[in-house]
Motif scaffolding. Structure first.
Motif, mmCIF file in Angstrom:
data_model
loop_
_atom_site.group_PDB
_atom_site.id
_atom_site.type_symbol
_atom_site.label_atom_id
_atom_site.label_comp_id
_atom_site.label_asym_id
_atom_site.label_seq_id
_atom_site.Cartn_x
_atom_site.Cartn_y
_atom_site.Cartn_z
ATOM 1 N N GLN A 31 -43.348 -38.538 48.699
ATOM 2 C CA GLN A 31 -42.559 -37.678 49.891
ATOM 3 C C GLN A 31 -41.968 -36.318 49.311
ATOM 4 O OE1 GLN A 31 -42.448 -38.154 53.291
ATOM 5 N NE2 GLN A 31 -41.444 -39.958 53.392
ATOM 6 N N PRO A 32 -42.527 -35.616 50.407
ATOM 7 C CA PRO A 32 -41.670 -34.196 50.016
ATOM 8 C C PRO A 32 -40.494 -34.254 50.493
ATOM 9 C CG PRO A 32 -42.987 -34.088 52.033
ATOM 10 C CD PRO A 32 -43.413 -35.279 51.594
ATOM 11 N N GLU A 33 -39.462 -33.374 50.047
ATOM 12 C CA GLU A 33 -38.129 -33.080 50.493
ATOM 13 C C GLU A 33 -38.212 -32.389 51.689
ATOM 14 O OE1 GLU A 33 -35.353 -33.837 48.934
ATOM 15 O OE2 GLU A 33 -36.304 -34.751 47.252
ATOM 16 N N LEU A 34 -37.194 -32.557 52.581
ATOM 17 C CA LEU A 34 -37.149 -31.937 54.054
ATOM 18 C C LEU A 34 -37.073 -30.498 53.822
ATOM 19 C CD1 LEU A 34 -36.888 -32.223 57.006
ATOM 20 C CD2 LEU A 34 -34.414 -32.327 56.562
ATOM 21 N N ASP A 35 -38.294 -30.099 54.476
ATOM 22 C CA ASP A 35 -38.533 -28.475 54.480
ATOM 23 C C ASP A 35 -38.211 -28.057 55.981
ATOM 24 O OD1 ASP A 35 -39.248 -25.865 54.842
ATOM 25 O OD2 ASP A 35 -40.897 -26.168 53.731
ATOM 26 N N GLU A 36 -37.186 -27.428 56.320
ATOM 27 C CA GLU A 36 -36.488 -27.113 57.904
ATOM 28 C C GLU A 36 -37.671 -26.143 58.361
ATOM 29 O OE1 GLU A 36 -33.867 -28.434 59.062
ATOM 30 O OE2 GLU A 36 -32.552 -28.937 57.451
ATOM 31 N N SER A 37 -38.396 -25.515 57.787
ATOM 32 C CA SER A 37 -39.353 -24.619 58.323
ATOM 33 C C SER A 37 -40.684 -25.352 58.817
ATOM 34 C CB SER A 37 -39.706 -23.617 57.184
ATOM 35 O OG SER A 37 -40.624 -24.110 56.319
ATOM 36 N N LYS A 38 -40.669 -26.776 58.480
ATOM 37 C CA LYS A 38 -41.792 -27.518 58.603
ATOM 38 C C LYS A 38 -41.322 -28.651 60.037
ATOM 39 C CE LYS A 38 -44.338 -26.926 54.440
ATOM 40 N NZ LYS A 38 -45.271 -26.211 55.133
ATOM 41 N N PRO A 39 -42.418 -29.141 60.660
ATOM 42 C CA PRO A 39 -41.846 -30.020 61.784
ATOM 43 C C PRO A 39 -41.436 -31.443 61.155
ATOM 44 C CG PRO A 39 -44.096 -29.348 62.281
ATOM 45 C CD PRO A 39 -43.791 -28.704 60.877
ATOM 46 N N SER A 40 -40.341 -32.066 61.911
ATOM 47 C CA SER A 40 -39.768 -33.332 61.348
ATOM 48 C C SER A 40 -39.370 -34.027 62.681
ATOM 49 C CB SER A 40 -38.654 -33.021 60.388
ATOM 50 O OG SER A 40 -37.479 -32.313 61.093
ATOM 51 N N MET A 41 -39.260 -35.503 62.254
ATOM 52 C CA MET A 41 -38.712 -36.234 63.442
ATOM 53 C C MET A 41 -37.322 -35.862 63.709
ATOM 54 S SD MET A 41 -41.050 -39.884 63.085
ATOM 55 C CE MET A 41 -40.740 -39.978 61.413
ATOM 56 N N ARG A 42 -36.991 -35.953 65.007
ATOM 57 C CA ARG A 42 -35.547 -35.843 65.057
ATOM 58 C C ARG A 42 -34.864 -37.143 65.242
ATOM 59 N NH1 ARG A 42 -32.090 -35.683 69.811
ATOM 60 N NH2 ARG A 42 -30.615 -33.922 69.591
ATOM 61 N N TYR A 43 -33.926 -37.314 64.239
ATOM 62 C CA TYR A 43 -32.936 -38.291 64.031
ATOM 63 C C TYR A 43 -31.753 -37.633 63.513
ATOM 64 C CZ TYR A 43 -36.625 -41.913 63.941
ATOM 65 O OH TYR A 43 -37.605 -42.827 64.079
ATOM 66 N N PRO A 44 -30.462 -38.398 63.793
ATOM 67 C CA PRO A 44 -29.402 -37.581 62.888
ATOM 68 C C PRO A 44 -29.887 -37.605 61.452
ATOM 69 C CG PRO A 44 -28.708 -39.592 64.379
ATOM 70 C CD PRO A 44 -30.499 -39.423 64.710
ATOM 71 N N ARG A 45 -29.212 -36.341 60.948
ATOM 72 C CA ARG A 45 -29.772 -36.380 59.395
ATOM 73 C C ARG A 45 -29.548 -37.412 58.724
ATOM 74 N NH1 ARG A 45 -31.094 -31.770 56.093
ATOM 75 N NH2 ARG A 45 -31.771 -32.528 54.434
ATOM 76 N N PRO A 46 -28.355 -38.171 58.494
ATOM 77 C CA PRO A 46 -28.480 -39.070 57.816
ATOM 78 C C PRO A 46 -29.358 -40.272 57.718
ATOM 79 C CG PRO A 46 -26.219 -38.606 58.535
ATOM 80 C CD PRO A 46 -27.350 -37.624 59.273
ATOM 81 N N VAL A 47 -29.847 -40.535 59.221
ATOM 82 C CA VAL A 47 -30.693 -41.603 59.452
ATOM 83 C C VAL A 47 -32.088 -41.179 59.076
ATOM 84 C CG1 VAL A 47 -32.042 -42.669 61.279
ATOM 85 C CG2 VAL A 47 -29.574 -42.496 61.441
#
Length: 256
Positions: free
Chosen positions: A217-233
């Protein structure tokens, strides 16, 4: 263990009685490098009236209801499925939190030509197998008192347009394979900021060969799409091992 828990455990086992794991389904086959999604399994649409949607798709368009159950892992939410073809469904998600009213130009387009928020569904088109079938669908829809525009000839497909419950913008079409040598307009390509070299790459995407070991699993990259959850979730979800995520939701039919 309750009867439901017991049935759940049984349905999650192999023929030998041990829990079914992802590796039990992994045959070791190596797909071709040009593998890509082969179609739509299901398109999920929000609804506030499951019954009205299932009635419309059944009576007006002839699509049988195939599933209606509590949505897996989501509280107080129904999930319904109508079949378009074997292995292809339209699904409806009814949550008490779904807003009932459209916001034109934001949540809904209203027709196949009007603007809507980027990323939202502008309209959905379903397929039939011949022009005669297209005309039959036109007449079936009109026979239920619903106005239909068309058929219209787009060259690569012929289409009819109409509305569905909760302001869905719908199309039925009959068409053929798109020939990219004829249907990629250089003017539009340039206006989209795509040069000729980039277009060749888009027409012929790079292949991919699955490695021997799963990709981490890659680390979160803010420049790429990600699912919308509260960040801790989101962080908790994405840090959960695949083998553990496998068991997180129900997977047995509600009727034995």
């Amino acid at each position: 263990m309750t009867a439901i828990d017991t049935q759940h455990a049984l349905d999650r086992t192999t023929d030998e009685g041990s829990p079914r794991r992802p590796e039990d389904l992994d045959t070791g086959a190596v797909p071709a490098p040009d593998l890509h999604p082969g179609g739509v399994n299901h398109l999920a649409l929000a609804t506030c009236d499951m019954k009205a949607q299932l009635e419309f798709w059944g009576d007006v368009l002839g699509c049988p209801t195939k599933g209606l159950f509590w949505m897996h892992g989501v509280e107080d939410t129904f999930h319904g499925f109508v079949e378009l073809s074997p292995g292809c469904w339209l699904s409806f998600v009814q949550s008490p939190a779904n807003p009932p009213e459209p916001v034109w130009g934001v949540s809904h387009a209203g027709n196949a030509a009007s603007p809507v928020t980027a990323g939202a569904m502008q309209h959905v088109a379903v397929d039939v197998g011949s022009f005669d079938e297209l005309l039959t669908m036109r007449d079936r829809i009109r026979s239920r008192g619903i106005q239909v525009m068309g058929p219209i000839d787009h060259g690569f497909c012929q289409s009819i347009y109409f509305a569905g419950p909760e302001n869905l913008s719908l199309e039925v079409c009959f068409g053929e394979a798109l020939d990219e040598s004829r249907w990629i307009d250089p003017e539009v390509r340039d206006l989209c900021g795509i040069d000729a070299e980039q277009m060749e790459r888009l027409k012929h995407p790079a292949g991919f060969t699955r490695p021997d070991d799963p990709v981490a699993q890659p680390e979160l990259d803010e420049s790429k799409p990600s699912m919308r959850y509260p960040r801790p979730v989101l962080d908790a979800i994405m840090s959960t091992p695949d083998a553990e995520m496998w068991d997180r939701v129900e997977n047995t039919p509600p009727v034995p």
